[in-house]
Design a protein around this motif. Structure first.
Motif, PDB file in Angstrom:
ATOM      1  N   TYR A 195       0.833  -1.303   0.065  1.00 41.77           N
ATOM      2  CA  TYR A 195       0.074   0.146  -0.206  1.00 41.77           C
ATOM      3  C   TYR A 195       0.990   1.173  -0.008  1.00 41.77           C
ATOM      4  O   TYR A 195       1.569   1.485   0.735  1.00 41.77           O
ATOM      5  CB  TYR A 195      -0.974   0.338   1.167  1.00 41.77           C
ATOM      6  N   LYS A 196       0.802   2.019  -1.095  1.00 38.80           N
ATOM      7  CA  LYS A 196       1.546   3.336  -1.416  1.00 38.80           C
ATOM      8  C   LYS A 196       3.133   2.945  -1.144  1.00 38.80           C
ATOM      9  O   LYS A 196       3.716   3.824  -0.159  1.00 38.80           O
ATOM     10  CB  LYS A 196       1.023   4.284  -0.449  1.00 38.80           C
ATOM     11  N   GLY A 197       3.521   1.906  -1.439  1.00 37.63           N
ATOM     12  CA  GLY A 197       5.041   1.562  -1.285  1.00 37.63           C
ATOM     13  C   GLY A 197       5.517   0.897  -0.291  1.00 37.63           C
ATOM     14  O   GLY A 197       6.645   0.553  -0.139  1.00 37.63           O
ATOM     15  N   HIS A 198       4.486   0.917   1.024  1.00 42.07           N
ATOM     16  CA  HIS A 198       4.792  -0.141   1.879  1.00 42.07           C
ATOM     17  C   HIS A 198       4.344  -1.498   1.846  1.00 42.07           C
ATOM     18  O   HIS A 198       3.176  -1.412   1.477  1.00 42.07           O
ATOM     19  CB  HIS A 198       4.186   0.437   3.100  1.00 42.07           C
ATOM     20  N   ALA A 199       5.086  -2.378   2.040  1.00 39.98           N
ATOM     21  CA  ALA A 199       4.578  -3.822   2.117  1.00 39.98           C
ATOM     22  C   ALA A 199       4.129  -3.968   3.602  1.00 39.98           C
ATOM     23  O   ALA A 199       4.900  -3.946   4.534  1.00 39.98           O
ATOM     24  CB  ALA A 199       5.857  -4.794   1.782  1.00 39.98           C
ATOM     25  N   GLU A 200       2.870  -4.374   3.668  1.00 38.35           N
ATOM     26  CA  GLU A 200       2.302  -4.266   5.106  1.00 38.35           C
ATOM     27  C   GLU A 200       2.172  -5.671   5.456  1.00 38.35           C
ATOM     28  O   GLU A 200       1.561  -6.604   4.853  1.00 38.35           O
ATOM     29  CB  GLU A 200       1.065  -3.311   5.226  1.00 38.35           C
ATOM     30  N   MET A 219      25.784   4.102  -3.692  1.00 43.47           N
ATOM     31  CA  MET A 219      24.877   3.726  -2.951  1.00 43.47           C
ATOM     32  C   MET A 219      23.891   3.129  -3.726  1.00 43.47           C
ATOM     33  O   MET A 219      23.517   3.302  -4.522  1.00 43.47           O
ATOM     34  CB  MET A 219      24.258   4.913  -1.986  1.00 43.47           C
ATOM     35  N   THR A 220      23.076   1.900  -3.015  1.00 43.30           N
ATOM     36  CA  THR A 220      21.894   1.400  -3.711  1.00 43.30           C
ATOM     37  C   THR A 220      20.803   2.418  -3.734  1.00 43.30           C
ATOM     38  O   THR A 220      20.600   2.904  -2.916  1.00 43.30           O
ATOM     39  CB  THR A 220      21.519   0.106  -3.014  1.00 43.30           C
ATOM     40  N   ARG A 221      20.314   2.218  -4.884  1.00 45.16           N
ATOM     41  CA  ARG A 221      19.308   3.420  -5.455  1.00 45.16           C
ATOM     42  C   ARG A 221      17.782   2.894  -5.540  1.00 45.16           C
ATOM     43  O   ARG A 221      16.916   3.468  -5.540  1.00 45.16           O
ATOM     44  CB  ARG A 221      19.729   4.154  -6.465  1.00 45.16           C
ATOM     45  N   ASN A 222      17.847   1.747  -6.389  1.00 46.17           N
ATOM     46  CA  ASN A 222      16.718   0.992  -6.795  1.00 46.17           C
ATOM     47  C   ASN A 222      16.941  -0.411  -7.150  1.00 46.17           C
ATOM     48  O   ASN A 222      17.888  -0.928  -7.200  1.00 46.17           O
ATOM     49  CB  ASN A 222      16.095   1.713  -8.039  1.00 46.17           C
ATOM     50  N   ILE A 223      15.603  -0.992  -7.137  1.00 44.11           N
ATOM     51  CA  ILE A 223      15.594  -2.378  -7.443  1.00 44.11           C
ATOM     52  C   ILE A 223      15.033  -2.919  -8.674  1.00 44.11           C
ATOM     53  O   ILE A 223      14.108  -2.175  -9.139  1.00 44.11           O
ATOM     54  CB  ILE A 223      14.492  -3.223  -6.357  1.00 44.11           C
ATOM     55  N   GLY A 224      15.949  -3.542  -9.313  1.00 40.90           N
ATOM     56  CA  GLY A 224      15.519  -3.880 -10.866  1.00 40.90           C
ATOM     57  C   GLY A 224      15.369  -5.428 -11.065  1.00 40.90           C
ATOM     58  O   GLY A 224      15.278  -6.140  -9.836  1.00 40.90           O
ATOM     59  N   MET A 225      15.159  -5.680 -12.092  1.00 42.47           N
ATOM     60  CA  MET A 225      15.096  -7.272 -12.432  1.00 42.47           C
ATOM     61  C   MET A 225      16.331  -7.680 -13.527  1.00 42.47           C
ATOM     62  O   MET A 225      16.511  -7.031 -14.315  1.00 42.47           O
ATOM     63  CB  MET A 225      13.799  -7.595 -13.112  1.00 42.47           C
ATOM     64  N   HIS A 226      16.694  -8.861 -12.984  1.00 37.48           N
ATOM     65  CA  HIS A 226      17.984  -9.219 -14.004  1.00 37.48           C
ATOM     66  C   HIS A 226      17.467  -9.683 -15.209  1.00 37.48           C
ATOM     67  O   HIS A 226      16.365 -10.160 -15.692  1.00 37.48           O
ATOM     68  CB  HIS A 226      18.528 -10.805 -13.170  1.00 37.48           C
ATOM     69  N   PRO A 258       6.224  -1.927  -6.557  1.00 33.69           N
ATOM     70  CA  PRO A 258       4.692  -1.228  -6.447  1.00 33.69           C
ATOM     71  C   PRO A 258       4.346  -0.948  -7.928  1.00 33.69           C
ATOM     72  O   PRO A 258       5.297  -0.364  -8.914  1.00 33.69           O
ATOM     73  CB  PRO A 258       4.940   0.159  -5.601  1.00 33.69           C
ATOM     74  N   GLY A 259       3.359  -1.279  -8.431  1.00 36.09           N
ATOM     75  CA  GLY A 259       2.600  -0.915  -9.748  1.00 36.09           C
ATOM     76  C   GLY A 259       3.010  -1.966 -10.890  1.00 36.09           C
ATOM     77  O   GLY A 259       2.947  -1.604 -12.023  1.00 36.09           O
ATOM     78  N   THR A 260       3.708  -3.025 -10.631  1.00 35.64           N
ATOM     79  CA  THR A 260       4.260  -4.066 -11.632  1.00 35.64           C
ATOM     80  C   THR A 260       3.747  -5.122 -11.250  1.00 35.64           C
ATOM     81  O   THR A 260       3.242  -5.674  -9.983  1.00 35.64           O
ATOM     82  CB  THR A 260       5.812  -4.118 -11.767  1.00 35.64           C
ATOM     83  N   ASP A 261       3.944  -6.372 -12.235  1.00 34.99           N
ATOM     84  CA  ASP A 261       3.530  -7.836 -12.075  1.00 34.99           C
ATOM     85  C   ASP A 261       4.942  -8.562 -11.795  1.00 34.99           C
ATOM     86  O   ASP A 261       4.767  -9.870 -11.762  1.00 34.99           O
ATOM     87  CB  ASP A 261       2.776  -8.074 -13.127  1.00 34.99           C
TER      88      ASP A 261
END
Length: 633
Positions: free
Chosen positions: A149-154, A547-554, A575-578
């Protein structure tokens, strides 16, 4: 007046609660202080709350520097508790263990607030043992996949019950937790209700958490929490929320937050969520800060003693490949390879006499390769790769003929993994798989870019959706980017920052580091020496570089686990992806025993496939036979 408060502490992660440790009710100190919290001769305190750069948006702690700081201070253990993730856990485990420091696996999680979704509660979950680690992986995965929710995994509160939290220790979250928020709101009854709920959800493993982190409400919350601990006979623990290592790093940390949130550092309206005091405090500092609550210090050490998560590194575990009943996987590999070779030879050498002459050489090579593959324990790997490649070819997905050292394997050629006969070209199998250099085989497999997803979906269906995922990558702030980013948060003109960024030389498609760039580019060094703005920019950019900035996919890596992936690592969905990916990068997934298969998308195969289709459509209209690429030449 002081009262005894039970402490669920034990040297064994699964043992029952230890004898009570004392705690002050009104910050009045009892004399009965456990020896573990005394002076320099005991551990005194263990940090259980530390976010690192892998929290991505709000910490600049580098793992190697944190480990070095803990070792230098003589600390016996250190927890990594990033925000709803374990991105850095394997790296931290290796580095801490290598320095004789006990690594503690934790996550700073959000709990959904049903009454106000905009204000979730915080809870610190610590894995006490390997069962707890697996539960933590599963909970974090579920939060990202089902309740983001809004970028938070709850986490939903109903996910956490006495039946589902075995092996986990929970800390209340101090002022950000449910108990703390009710205490700060003056709602004592709800605070009691919340504390009792979490104590029941984590039997003998729930601690009320106190912090003195410099926030205005911290002291009042600490006093109220200490009184509640006495009232409910619950253990109290002191923590310190580390966001950066040194006190002087606070400005760089705030710049990191501004970069993530699109803010300007000097903006007076900017929300300031962090304090200059949130640096890595020494044991002496923490013991002085909580001298009035010695049991809270002692319980930080007891929690560390309860934790014993161990990772088996470098032990690859392949998924189980189904074989006919009564046939071992080794026997099946040999059978499939021999059968495939016979079919290949019929096509390579149509003349029976020539084929008879060539067959012994091929059979001897095949036997040697099969023996090596079986000896090294990789028959399953070859069969799994062959299975999805054959499926792709049979279902209209163009597949590359094979490249790299894998093209030197006759077994791969026989199984249909590659389409190149290695013998005429004297290609060596040992370059791909060598018993003297034990490492996982790794076929680079090219699929048509447009249809690659079909093959991955086939693998998901075959091995189970909970056993297959793609792999995370971590994007970093390289030198050119960090100059622009730091300049933006300093509100410097874009052209000014862009000019400096362009002065950084590029070598082998990568920009040089800031320090190397200053040596390689005299103009950059001159501007740094003569311009105050440049000096200010570099002073802010240097701590943030890489510094780590974002998470991507191999780009091509796909994991296939021998069961649930969450038994090995947690999963993440941006967030916002499948796209579901592991929370570990390619090196770490292999370290924990998962096997990576490369499903590379190649646009050239797509173009060739389209071209052949168009040509054959035209030839069909003209009454000609279709072109078959496999038979050309």
């Amino acid at each position: 007046m002081s009262q005894a408060v039970s402490s669920p502490a034990s040297a064994s992660p699964d043992a029952s609660a230890a004898p009570p440790a004392s705690v002050a009710a009104d910050v009045a100190v009892s004399d009965a202080v456990p020896s573990v919290a005394e002076g320099a001769e005991g551990p005194g305190f263990v940090h259980l709350r530390m976010r690192s750069e892998y929290s991505v948006v709000d910490s600049i702690v580098r793992l190697d520097e944190a480990v070095a700081a803990a070792v230098a201070d003589g600390q016996m253990a250190l927890a990594l508790s990033d925000a709803s993730n374990l991105f850095g856990w394997v790296k931290f485990y290796k580095q801490a263990s290598g320095k004789g420091l006990q690594p503690i696996c934790a996550a700073d999680v959000w709990i959904t607030n049903a009454e106000n979704r905009e204000r979730p509660y915080r809870l610190l979950l610590i894995a006490a043992n390997n069962a707890g680690y697996r539960r933590l992986c599963e909970l974090l995965s579920r939060a990202w996949l089902e309740n983001e929710y809004k970028g938070h995994a709850e986490l939903l509160p109903e996910w956490l019950t006495a039946e589902t939290t075995g092996g986990l220790i929970a800390l209340s979250g101090a002022g950000g937790g449910e108990v703390g928020q009710f205490l700060l709101a003056g709602n004592h009854a709800r605070a009691v209700e919340a504390a009792q709920h979490w104590a029941a959800a984590f039997p003998d493993a729930f601690y009320l958490e106190v912090q003195r982190d410099g926030t205005p409400e911290a002291e009042s919350c600490t006093r109220a929490t200490a009184r509640l601990a006495v009232e409910l006979d619950l253990p109290l623990v002191a923590t310190h929320p580390i966001q950066f290592l040194r006190e002087e790093d606070f400005r760089a940390h705030e710049a990191r937050v501004c970069i993530a949130e699109g803010e300007v550092l000097a903006d007076p309206k900017r929300v300031r969520r962090f304090q200059p005091t949130q640096y890595f405090r020494t044991r002496a500092e923490m013991m002085a800060l909580f001298a009035d609550l010695p049991a809270a210090l002692a319980n930080s050490v007891e929690i560390a003693r309860r934790c014993a998560v161990t990772l088996r590194l470098g032990n690859p575990q392949l998924p189980i490949y189904p074989t006919p009943e009564g046939v071992s996987i080794e026997e099946y590999l040999v059978h499939q390879a021999e059968d495939g070779l016979a079919k290949r030879l019929e096509r390579l050498y149509p003349d029976p006499e020539v084929r008879a002459q060539k067959t012994p050489e091929y059979e001897a090579r095949l036997k040697r390769e099969c023996e090596t593959i079986i000896k090294m324990g990789f028959p399953g790997y070859f069969l799994i790769v062959a299975d999805f490649i054959v499926w792709a070819k049979q279902n209209g997905v163009p597949v590359g003929p094979g490249r790299g050292s894998g093209a030197g394997s006759l077994v791969a050629f026989s199984l249909g993994i590659t389409d190149l006969d290695p013998l005429p070209y004297a290609l060596l199998f040992e370059r791909f798989l060598n018993p003297e250099r034990v490492s996982m085989p790794d076929f680079d497999i090219d699929f048509c870019q447009d249809n690659r997803g079909k093959v991955i979906e086939y693998v998901r269906r075959k091995y189970g959706y909970d056993a297959v995922s793609q792999i995370a990558t971590f994007g970093t702030m390289a030198s050119k980017a960090v100059i622009r980013d730091a300049g933006r948060v300093l509100d410097m003109p874009y052209n000014f920052c862009d000019q400096l960024s362009k002065l950084i030389p590029i070598e082998q498609a990568k920009p040089l580091s800031l320090d190397k760039a200053l040596k390689a580019e005299p103009q950059l060094a001159e501007r740094l020496a003569n311009e105050e703005e440049v000096a200010e920019l570099f002073a802010l950019a240097r701590p943030l570089e890489d510094m780590t900035r974002n998470i991507g996919m191999h780009a091509g890596g796909v994991l296939i686990a021998p069961g649930k992936l969450t038994d090995f690592c947690p999963l993440y969905r941006a967030p916002g992806t499948d796209s579901v990916v592991s929370q570990y990068d390619k090196d770490d997934v292999e370290a924990v025993g998962l096997v990576k298969f490369d499903f590379l998308g190649l646009r050239n195969l797509t173009i060739i496939d389209l071209a052949v289709r168009y040509v054959n459509e035209r030839r069909a209209r003209e009454g000609q036979e279709p072109v078959d690429l496999d038979n050309l030449g």
